[in-house]
Write a protein that holds these residues in place. Sequence first.
Motif, mmCIF file in Angstrom:
data_model
loop_
_atom_site.group_PDB
_atom_site.id
_atom_site.type_symbol
_atom_site.label_atom_id
_atom_site.label_comp_id
_atom_site.label_asym_id
_atom_site.label_seq_id
_atom_site.Cartn_x
_atom_site.Cartn_y
_atom_site.Cartn_z
ATOM 1 N N ASN A 128 -7.228 8.564 4.657
ATOM 2 C CA ASN A 128 -7.125 7.128 4.869
ATOM 3 C C ASN A 128 -6.193 6.520 3.836
ATOM 4 N N GLY A 129 -5.391 5.565 4.290
ATOM 5 C CA GLY A 129 -4.508 4.822 3.405
ATOM 6 C C GLY A 129 -4.687 3.348 3.640
ATOM 7 N N HIS A 130 -4.495 2.571 2.605
ATOM 8 C CA HIS A 130 -4.733 1.135 2.693
ATOM 9 C C HIS A 130 -3.658 0.413 1.892
ATOM 10 N N ALA A 131 -3.129 -0.658 2.463
ATOM 11 C CA ALA A 131 -2.149 -1.497 1.765
ATOM 12 C C ALA A 131 -2.545 -2.948 1.941
ATOM 13 N N SER A 132 -2.471 -3.701 0.846
ATOM 14 C CA SER A 132 -2.769 -5.139 0.884
ATOM 15 C C SER A 132 -1.522 -5.898 0.481
ATOM 16 N N LEU A 133 -1.173 -6.879 1.276
ATOM 17 C CA LEU A 133 -0.022 -7.715 0.942
ATOM 18 C C LEU A 133 -0.496 -8.892 0.097
ATOM 19 N N VAL A 134 0.056 -9.010 -1.096
ATOM 20 C CA VAL A 134 -0.263 -10.130 -1.983
ATOM 21 C C VAL A 134 1.042 -10.728 -2.486
#
Length: 143
Positions: A128-134
């Motif tokens: 699993n991979g996760h990216a958050s745009l901030v």
Amino acid sequence: MTRQRDQWWRDDRGSIAVYTAICAVALLALIALLVDGYGRVRAVEQADALATEAARAGSQAVDPARAVPGRAVVADPQAARVAAQAYLRSRGASATVTVSDSGRQLTVSVHTTYVAKFVPVELAVSGNGHASLVRGVAVEEEP
């Protein structure tokens, strides 16, 4: 002569060969399990890395209509999915790509199999991979 004939079963000549054969087989089985176990752990690490890189690739598909005027930094959901899946295709994998939280969260789940070297089985592997745009340097800025 009768004494030798009566005590032949007490003779321990050759017993080390049987003991060595049993220990060698057990040691080889243990080595095979270790190699296959390490291979599966390595496959899980590769699936996690692949999913993380796909999430990173998808997160770069920012919606320019909102980002350029400075309203919000969010991903274009369709472009993010396409970018993540294109990255995965270039690596020979397929996955599930999900964009949520109004385009701020991107999650990639890679599912594949690992074929063991010594034991004839296929083991399921997922990453699993996760990216958050901030937006902002230390803390997220308000839009």
